[in-house]
Design an enzyme around this catalytic site. Structure first.
Site, short mmCIF file in Angstrom:
data_model
loop_
_atom_site.label_atom_id
_atom_site.label_comp_id
_atom_site.label_asym_id
_atom_site.label_seq_id
_atom_site.Cartn_x
_atom_site.Cartn_y
_atom_site.Cartn_z
CG HIS A 53 -0.55 0.14 2.61
ND1 HIS A 53 0.43 -0.93 3.00
CD2 HIS A 53 -0.33 0.97 3.61
CE1 HIS A 53 0.85 -0.69 4.34
NE2 HIS A 53 0.30 0.60 4.59
CG HIS A 55 0.40 4.22 4.94
ND1 HIS A 55 -0.40 3.58 5.62
CD2 HIS A 55 -0.77 5.38 4.30
CE1 HIS A 55 -1.72 4.13 5.78
NE2 HIS A 55 -2.02 5.13 5.06
CG ASP A 57 5.10 2.90 7.30
OD1 ASP A 57 4.04 3.32 6.74
OD2 ASP A 57 4.78 2.24 8.49
CG HIS A 58 4.29 -0.08 4.25
ND1 HIS A 58 4.21 -1.14 4.74
CD2 HIS A 58 3.77 0.39 5.30
CE1 HIS A 58 3.79 -1.47 5.80
NE2 HIS A 58 3.51 0.02 6.31
CG HIS A 113 -4.04 0.20 7.10
ND1 HIS A 113 -3.79 0.78 8.06
CD2 HIS A 113 -2.64 0.35 6.55
CE1 HIS A 113 -2.58 1.34 8.42
NE2 HIS A 113 -2.00 1.05 7.11
CG ASP A 136 0.63 -1.50 7.63
OD1 ASP A 136 1.58 -2.12 8.17
OD2 ASP A 136 0.98 -0.20 7.72
CG HIS A 174 4.01 -1.91 11.68
ND1 HIS A 174 4.90 -0.79 11.79
CD2 HIS A 174 3.32 -1.63 10.42
CE1 HIS A 174 4.60 0.06 10.95
NE2 HIS A 174 3.77 -0.48 10.20
#
Ligand SMILES: [Zn+2]
Length: 262
Positions: A53, A55, A57-58, A113, A136, A174
């Site tokens: 996805h 985001h 942090d990915h 999410h 996530d 995570h």
């Protein structure tokens, strides 16, 4: 033989690394530097990147990795900023063939999410255990926050995961397990499997050892977000919400709100 390991990033992200001989595939590289370090140490060539996805942090490391590895292919949802990085857009039902691993991943759309969230499933997996890279959407003991999707979408996505074989390995993005289990325990204080798992996880974390991958069978036994059909979960969620919850989806929505404030 494919080897799977993890590269820690940021505070609690895991970037999954799949290798075969000297070829490497990474999942959700939010940062480039820790990936480059491992590639160099192990003398690996980066061949493919899978994204679950949008985001940061990915995805934050994709641009820098491609600058160093221009031949690496990126597979991702058709959502910003990924097409601009030359990603191949994939969606529900698509197959991602990675000859360097001798693997073929099935793409599953799992909104909740985020709306663009997808998961990658390898049914043959490793040592007879299928693989699920779920970003996530599903965590050990929890599920992702609903930033973009509805409770209905997330519930449906998790229900599709729950239908995978019990021995499916769950590679989430995570290390949230310990805090998730504290919530599961508040919801189901009498779940014996959960109590066993709590102790195991506490020991691992004391030693700084990752608690993942988990498995679908493990999660079905302990993760309250996969257990909204059970009387135990409904009853305590009703008690917390102070309302009757006569459908699974209402239980799920109230449970997710409870967790948000937990
Ligand atoms: Zn996310």
């Amino acid at each position: 033989m494919v080897n799977i390991s993890l590269i820690p990033a940021f505070q609690d992200n895991y970037i999954w690394l799949l290798t075969n001989n000297n070829q490497a595939v990474v999942v959700d590289p939010g940062q480039a530097a820790p990936v480059e370090q491992v590639l160099a140490e192990r003398e690996l060539t980066l061949t493919s990147i899978l994204i679950t996805h949008h985001h940061h942090d990915h995805t934050g490391g994709v641009k820098a990795l491609l600058a160093n590895w221009p031949h690496a292919k990126v597979y991702a949802p058709a959502n910003k900023p990924l097409p601009a990085l030359g990603a191949i857009a994939v969606n529900d039902g698509d197959k991602v063939t990675l000859p360097e691993l001798g693997m073929e991943f099935e793409v599953m759309a799992v909104p909740g999410h985020t709306l663009d969230h997808i998961a990658y499933i390898e049914p043959n997996g490793v040592a007879g255990e299928p693989l699920l890279f779920c970003g996530d959407t599903l965590f050990s003991g929890g599920c992702g926050r609903l930033f973009e999707g509805t409770p209905e979408q997330m519930h449906r996505s998790l229900t599709r995961f729950a239908a995978l074989p019990d021995n499916t390995r769950v590679y989430c993005a995570h290390e949230y397990t310990q805090s998730n289990l504290a919530f599961c325990h508040a919801v189901e204080p009498n779940n014996a499997e959960l109590q066993k798992y709590l102790q195991k996880v506490a020991k691992l974390r004391q030693q700084g050892i990752p608690t993942v991958p988990s498995s679908i069978g493990q999660e079905k036994a302990i993760n309250v977000f996969l257990r909204t059909h059970l009387d135990s979960v409904r009853a305590s969620t009703e008690a917390h919400a102070g309302a009757e919850l006569d459908e699974y989806i209402k239980v799920f929505a109230a449970l997710r709100r409870w967790k948000d404030d937990f």
